[in-house]
Design an enzyme around this catalytic site. Structure first.
Site, PDB file in Angstrom:
ATOM      1  N   TYR A  60      -6.054  -1.579   6.533  1.00 37.98           N
ATOM      2  CA  TYR A  60      -6.195  -0.601   5.442  1.00 37.98           C
ATOM      3  C   TYR A  60      -7.622  -0.601   4.914  1.00 37.98           C
ATOM      4  O   TYR A  60      -8.233   0.467   4.738  1.00 37.98           O
ATOM      5  CB  TYR A  60      -5.214  -0.940   4.325  1.00 37.98           C
ATOM      6  CG  TYR A  60      -5.353  -0.052   3.102  1.00 37.98           C
ATOM      7  CD1 TYR A  60      -4.926   1.268   3.135  1.00 37.98           C
ATOM      8  CD2 TYR A  60      -5.923  -0.543   1.928  1.00 37.98           C
ATOM      9  CE1 TYR A  60      -5.058   2.089   2.022  1.00 37.98           C
ATOM     10  CE2 TYR A  60      -6.059   0.270   0.815  1.00 37.98           C
ATOM     11  CZ  TYR A  60      -5.628   1.584   0.861  1.00 37.98           C
ATOM     12  OH  TYR A  60      -5.771   2.390  -0.240  1.00 37.98           O
TER      13      TYR A  60
ATOM     14  N   THR B 197       2.119   4.946  -6.925  1.00 37.19           N
ATOM     15  CA  THR B 197       2.638   5.919  -5.967  1.00 37.19           C
ATOM     16  C   THR B 197       3.428   5.197  -4.886  1.00 37.19           C
ATOM     17  O   THR B 197       3.512   3.967  -4.859  1.00 37.19           O
ATOM     18  CB  THR B 197       1.496   6.718  -5.300  1.00 37.19           C
ATOM     19  OG1 THR B 197       0.776   5.850  -4.409  1.00 37.19           O
ATOM     20  CG2 THR B 197       0.532   7.293  -6.333  1.00 37.19           C
TER      21      THR B 197
END
Length: 334
Positions: free
Chosen positions: A215, A252
């Site tokens: 990531y 989120t």
């Protein structure tokens, strides 16, 4: 090819990799500025009537709030996302709130280069301008997996899919911009890029895989691309700017792949310290719409509504160039 990595940055011990996302981002929050930015929300933005915007990952989270706000300001917004049901629901919800909103869903799977190319072909067939491209969609901490074309998932979705999308739309962005009213490319990145590396001989993390490292690498690649693109556009005197933004720690669905104990902790911590998607969208909207970032004032890396410093590697023109050229080679059909 020799590997290029961030000086002094190695992969951290496995037990530290996932928690470090929280630690590194928490350190990046400038508490007073963050509080003021969150409390006031993004500054009022001008109407966007006549403009066309594409927002990837606009079916939920930050992307939805960006699409909603742009539609409210009069822009024609195209939500590009993989989940058709979620995308259509987002369009319906925005229409319910703003009856006159011009917003639509188009299928876009960034894990498929064919899907990206089809999305662009479909868009160009309509002969529309393109004034704003928000590269927002992404994945985080997913188990080791590959895209349809064999790229590591973080690298393929967060970076390479957006790289291809932007390159294919660049001619339309150039034609749509003009002096005093530049087209804009906004790449939604993360402070996690500071822990990333660029290993040109192992962009797919096959030598040693870590979801956290993958990531971070993808977010660093985004910034290198954003910076290089902006410089290329400036040197060519094109009416387009490219910048990257860090929306902060936002609550989120990106965190759904956390290790179970951390996911439970996230549920508690997020309510206290994380931003809402609306708050997270503030800097994205500022970068995409603010008149203060027009023309030569555009570009850079933005946090809490202001330009921020990044790692020295991000500004290395040689690393930027090598990643750019390598990315183009990866996209050539074999």
């Amino acid at each position: 090819m020799q590997s290029l990595i961030s000086p002094g940055r190695g992969l951290r011990p496995r037990h530290l990799r996932i928690p470090f996302i929280f630690k590194s981002q928490t350190r990046r929050i400038r508490r007073r500025e963050s509080h003021q930015w969150r409390s006031a929300g993004s500054p009022p933005m001008p109407r966007q009537d006549g403009k066309v915007a594409i927002v990837t990952g606009g079916g939920g989270g930050i992307g939805y709030e960006v699409a909603r706000h742009m539609a409210k300001l009069g822009a024609r917004v195209i939500i590009g996302c993989r989940d058709e049901q979620q995308g259509l629901a987002a369009v319906e919800k925005i229409h319910e709130e703003y009856n006159e909103a011009e917003v639509e869903f188009k299928k876009l799977d960034l894990a498929s280069l064919q899907s990206v190319r089809q999305f662009v072909r479909s868009f160009k067939e309509r002969d529309l301008p393109l004034n704003i491209l928000v590269n927002n969609a992404g994945v985080m901490l997913v188990p080791e997996a590959c895209t349809e074309n064999g790229f590591e998932l973080h690298f393929g979705v967060n970076y390479l899919g957006h790289f291809l999308l932007t390159c294919l739309l660049l001619d339309t962005l150039k034609l749509s911009g003009k002096s005093g009213n530049f087209s804009r490319v906004v790449n939604v990145s993360s402070s996690a890029h500071r822990n990333g590396e660029i290993r040109l001989n192992d962009l797919n993390c096959r030598q040693r895989y870590s979801a956290h490292a993958a990531y971070c690498h993808s977010k660093l690649a985004q910034l290198l691309f954003s910076s290089h693109l902006h410089r290329e556009l400036e040197q060519g005197s094109f009416p387009v700017s490219s910048c990257a933004v860090d929306p902060g720690m936002v609550d989120t669905s990106l965190y759904r792949h956390l290790w179970t104990p951390l996911r439970l902790a996230h549920g508690l911590v997020s309510r206290l310290f994380f931003r809402t998607p609306t708050e997270g969208a503030a800097t994205v909207l500022y970068a995409a719409l603010s008149p203060t970032l027009e023309g030569e004032c555009g570009g850079g890396y933005w946090v809490n509504g202001r330009r921020d410093a990044t790692t020295p590697l991000t500004f290395d023109p040689e690393v930027q160039r090598l990643l750019w050229e390598t990315s183009h080679r990866l996209l050539v059909p074999q």
